[in-house]
Design a protein around this motif. Structure first.
Motif, PDB file in Angstrom:
ATOM      1  N   GLU A   1       1.967   6.952  -0.294  1.00  0.00           N
ATOM      2  CA  GLU A   1       2.954   8.035  -0.484  1.00  0.00           C
ATOM      3  C   GLU A   1       2.208   9.129  -1.199  1.00  0.00           C
ATOM      4  N   VAL A   2       1.670   8.831  -2.308  1.00  0.00           N
ATOM      5  CA  VAL A   2       0.930   9.804  -3.257  1.00  0.00           C
ATOM      6  C   VAL A   2       0.080  10.530  -2.540  1.00  0.00           C
ATOM      7  N   LEU A   3      -0.719   9.821  -1.906  1.00  0.00           N
ATOM      8  CA  LEU A   3      -2.056  10.696  -0.955  1.00  0.00           C
ATOM      9  C   LEU A   3      -1.456  11.522  -0.054  1.00  0.00           C
ATOM     10  N   GLN A   4      -0.272  11.161   0.491  1.00  0.00           N
ATOM     11  CA  GLN A   4       0.324  12.011   1.493  1.00  0.00           C
ATOM     12  C   GLN A   4       0.812  13.224   0.989  1.00  0.00           C
ATOM     13  N   ARG A   5       1.785  12.964   0.088  1.00  0.00           N
ATOM     14  CA  ARG A   5       2.349  14.075  -0.729  1.00  0.00           C
ATOM     15  C   ARG A   5       1.440  14.939  -1.459  1.00  0.00           C
ATOM     16  N   ARG A   6       0.420  14.459  -2.003  1.00  0.00           N
ATOM     17  CA  ARG A   6      -0.617  15.569  -2.675  1.00  0.00           C
ATOM     18  C   ARG A   6      -1.712  16.049  -1.422  1.00  0.00           C
ATOM     19  N   GLY A   7      -1.312  15.763  -0.205  1.00  0.00           N
ATOM     20  CA  GLY A   7      -2.551  16.211   0.759  1.00  0.00           C
ATOM     21  C   GLY A   7      -3.829  15.673   0.989  1.00  0.00           C
ATOM     22  N   TYR A   8      -4.011  14.527   0.579  1.00  0.00           N
ATOM     23  CA  TYR A   8      -5.259  13.865   0.357  1.00  0.00           C
ATOM     24  C   TYR A   8      -6.141  13.949   1.835  1.00  0.00           C
ATOM     25  N   ALA A   9      -7.511  14.770   1.550  1.00  0.00           N
ATOM     26  CA  ALA A   9      -8.285  14.942   2.962  1.00  0.00           C
ATOM     27  C   ALA A   9      -9.431  14.096   2.906  1.00  0.00           C
ATOM     28  N   GLY A  10      -9.468  13.046   2.070  1.00  0.00           N
ATOM     29  CA  GLY A  10     -10.642  12.339   2.305  1.00  0.00           C
ATOM     30  C   GLY A  10     -10.371  11.243   3.077  1.00  0.00           C
ATOM     31  N   TRP A  11     -11.256  10.220   3.014  1.00  0.00           N
ATOM     32  CA  TRP A  11     -11.109   8.917   3.826  1.00  0.00           C
ATOM     33  C   TRP A  11     -10.410   7.739   3.181  1.00  0.00           C
ATOM     34  N   VAL A  12      -9.669   7.080   3.913  1.00  0.00           N
ATOM     35  CA  VAL A  12      -8.987   5.640   3.244  1.00  0.00           C
ATOM     36  C   VAL A  12      -9.934   4.493   4.214  1.00  0.00           C
ATOM     37  N   SER A  13     -10.664   4.107   3.351  1.00  0.00           N
ATOM     38  CA  SER A  13     -11.831   3.199   4.139  1.00  0.00           C
ATOM     39  C   SER A  13     -11.606   1.678   3.656  1.00  0.00           C
ATOM     40  N   LEU A  14     -11.821   0.740   4.551  1.00  0.00           N
ATOM     41  CA  LEU A  14     -11.608  -0.706   4.465  1.00  0.00           C
ATOM     42  C   LEU A  14     -12.876  -1.065   4.034  1.00  0.00           C
ATOM     43  N   GLU A  15     -12.700  -1.674   2.807  1.00  0.00           N
ATOM     44  CA  GLU A  15     -13.662  -2.557   2.238  1.00  0.00           C
ATOM     45  C   GLU A  15     -13.368  -4.062   2.111  1.00  0.00           C
ATOM     46  N   ALA A  16     -13.589  -4.788   3.014  1.00  0.00           N
ATOM     47  CA  ALA A  16     -13.196  -6.348   2.747  1.00  0.00           C
ATOM     48  C   ALA A  16     -14.466  -7.176   2.016  1.00  0.00           C
ATOM     49  N   PHE A  17     -14.003  -8.156   1.623  1.00  0.00           N
ATOM     50  CA  PHE A  17     -15.235  -9.041   1.060  1.00  0.00           C
ATOM     51  C   PHE A  17     -15.069 -10.477   1.572  1.00  0.00           C
TER      52      PHE A  17
ATOM     53  N   PHE B   1       0.854  -1.186   0.135  1.00  0.00           N
ATOM     54  CA  PHE B   1      -0.066   0.205  -0.002  1.00  0.00           C
ATOM     55  C   PHE B   1       0.881   1.398  -0.041  1.00  0.00           C
ATOM     56  N   ARG B   2       2.225   1.127   0.343  1.00  0.00           N
ATOM     57  CA  ARG B   2       2.807   2.574   0.446  1.00  0.00           C
ATOM     58  C   ARG B   2       3.054   3.303  -0.934  1.00  0.00           C
ATOM     59  N   PRO B   3       3.102   2.748  -2.082  1.00  0.00           N
ATOM     60  CA  PRO B   3       3.305   3.765  -3.069  1.00  0.00           C
ATOM     61  C   PRO B   3       1.809   4.442  -3.304  1.00  0.00           C
ATOM     62  N   VAL B   4       0.739   4.021  -2.902  1.00  0.00           N
ATOM     63  CA  VAL B   4      -0.557   4.644  -3.286  1.00  0.00           C
ATOM     64  C   VAL B   4      -0.795   5.760  -1.666  1.00  0.00           C
TER      65      VAL B   4
ATOM     66  N   SER C   1       1.353   0.417  10.051  1.00  0.00           N
ATOM     67  CA  SER C   1       2.647  -0.036   9.924  1.00  0.00           C
ATOM     68  C   SER C   1       3.242   0.630   8.542  1.00  0.00           C
ATOM     69  N   GLN C   2       2.524   0.587   7.524  1.00  0.00           N
ATOM     70  CA  GLN C   2       2.948   0.902   6.170  1.00  0.00           C
ATOM     71  C   GLN C   2       3.076   2.337   5.973  1.00  0.00           C
ATOM     72  N   ILE C   3       2.140   3.253   6.855  1.00  0.00           N
ATOM     73  CA  ILE C   3       2.152   4.642   6.909  1.00  0.00           C
ATOM     74  C   ILE C   3       3.427   4.925   7.809  1.00  0.00           C
ATOM     75  N   HIS C   4       3.798   4.206   8.905  1.00  0.00           N
ATOM     76  CA  HIS C   4       4.958   4.555   9.762  1.00  0.00           C
ATOM     77  C   HIS C   4       6.108   4.537   8.946  1.00  0.00           C
ATOM     78  N   GLN C   5       6.266   3.640   8.148  1.00  0.00           N
ATOM     79  CA  GLN C   5       7.362   3.383   7.174  1.00  0.00           C
ATOM     80  C   GLN C   5       7.561   4.397   6.231  1.00  0.00           C
ATOM     81  N   LEU C   6       6.734   5.268   5.644  1.00  0.00           N
ATOM     82  CA  LEU C   6       6.580   6.377   4.728  1.00  0.00           C
ATOM     83  C   LEU C   6       7.235   7.283   5.710  1.00  0.00           C
ATOM     84  N   GLN C   7       6.843   7.472   6.969  1.00  0.00           N
ATOM     85  CA  GLN C   7       7.376   8.793   7.819  1.00  0.00           C
ATOM     86  C   GLN C   7       8.740   8.700   8.460  1.00  0.00           C
ATOM     87  N   SER C   8       8.987   7.315   8.505  1.00  0.00           N
ATOM     88  CA  SER C   8      10.195   7.156   9.073  1.00  0.00           C
ATOM     89  C   SER C   8      11.898   7.221   8.265  1.00  0.00           C
TER      90      SER C   8
END
Length: 277
Positions: free
Chosen positions: A235-251, A230-233, A270-277
């Motif tokens: 990272e883009v959301l973080q860099r672009r200042g995404y203000a919406g929701w990241v919503s889990l939809e499991a099937f 999930f890190r590449p996506v 955990s993946q977000i922490h790796q982006l910020q570390s």
């Protein structure tokens, strides 16, 4: 940047609504996304009092109402793009009723318009004809959505699910044609499986049109149950200042609602922490 995490509520479908909200908040989510069929078969069956009660419960548990998805699971038999004009009218009336339900449950809600079986070609129509009916229907409900502060999201779906709006580029073209602030698009990991470009590149290119993000594994399981990075996506959301929701939809609900909710959010954190570390 702090991401806003929400979860779709079908995994908690058999739970009392208040208990589901409590468990969702305890897992660390701050938003809840609701499948209308978990409330009633039709929006009309959700009374004004019940809408107010749901809204109060969501708020009392410290959650925010995010919006609706799985818009046309019930009632059975609806179809928004087929050759039957009367059926299309009734189907779009259902969407109008959902716009009101969405607005009544909370401000600034989104409506994720996936519903593959209710929009794919049928009755001998071509893909172009069905897509035109879809666009015309969306345009017809856009003014009401604007008035009620609801954003309807055109969701691209994989080829195996639907032949109407199969790529994010097609979804964005529809958004552009309609030209309403109440019609936008979204990104769903699982439903982007047939895209030819990397998911991160797609999200970056069409970022200005994306108002919502669904996270899951490519096979539809909850985040962390597979090997999707999930890190590449993110990272883009973080860099672009995404203000919406990241919503889990499991099937796949076999792990149980609490386990999939917790494991998914811990994995994303955990993946977000790796982006910020």
């Amino acid at each position: 940047m702090v991401f806003r995490h929400s979860i779709c509520n079908e995994a908690f479908d058999k739970w009392p609504f208040a208990d589901a909200c409590k468990a969702i908040r305890a897992a660390g989510y701050s938003g809840i996304e609701i499948a209308p069929f978990t409330l009633a078969e039709t929006p009309a069956e959700v009374s004004a009092a019940q809408r107010a009660e749901c809204r109060d419960i969501i708020g009392s548990e410290g959650l925010t109402f995010v919006g609706l998805h799985w818009l046309m699971v019930s009632p059975k038999g609806l179809h928004v793009t087929g050759p039957d004009e009367e059926l299309r009218r009734r189907s779009w009336d259902h969407i109008r009723a959902l716009i009101d339900l969405c607005a009544d449950l909370g401000p600034n809600g989104v409506m994720v318009f996936g519903s593959p079986n209710q929009r794919k070609t049928t009755g001998g129509m071509t893909r172009e004809e069905a897509t035109r009916n879809y666009i015309d229907g969306l345009a017809s409900v856009a003014p009401q959505a604007e008035d009620r502060g609801v954003t309807v999201l055109v969701e691209a779906l994989p080829l195996a699910q639907s032949d109407v709006v199969q790529t994010l580029a097609e979804a964005v073209a529809i958004v552009g044609e309609i030209g309403s602030p109440a019609v936008r698009t979204m990104f769903d990991v699982h439903n982007a499986i047939d895209e030819h470009e990397s998911h991160a590149a797609l999200v970056d290119r069409y970022f200005d049109f994306i108002r919502h993000v669904h996270v899951n594994e490519l096979d539809g399981r909850h985040c962390g149950a597979g090997s999707y990075d999930f890190r590449p996506v993110l990272e883009v959301l973080q860099r672009r200042g995404y203000a919406g929701w990241v919503s889990l939809e499991a099937f796949d609900f076999t792990p149980g609602a609490e386990r999939l909710a917790n494991e998914s959010l811990r994995h994303l954190e955990s993946q977000i922490h790796q982006l910020q570390s």
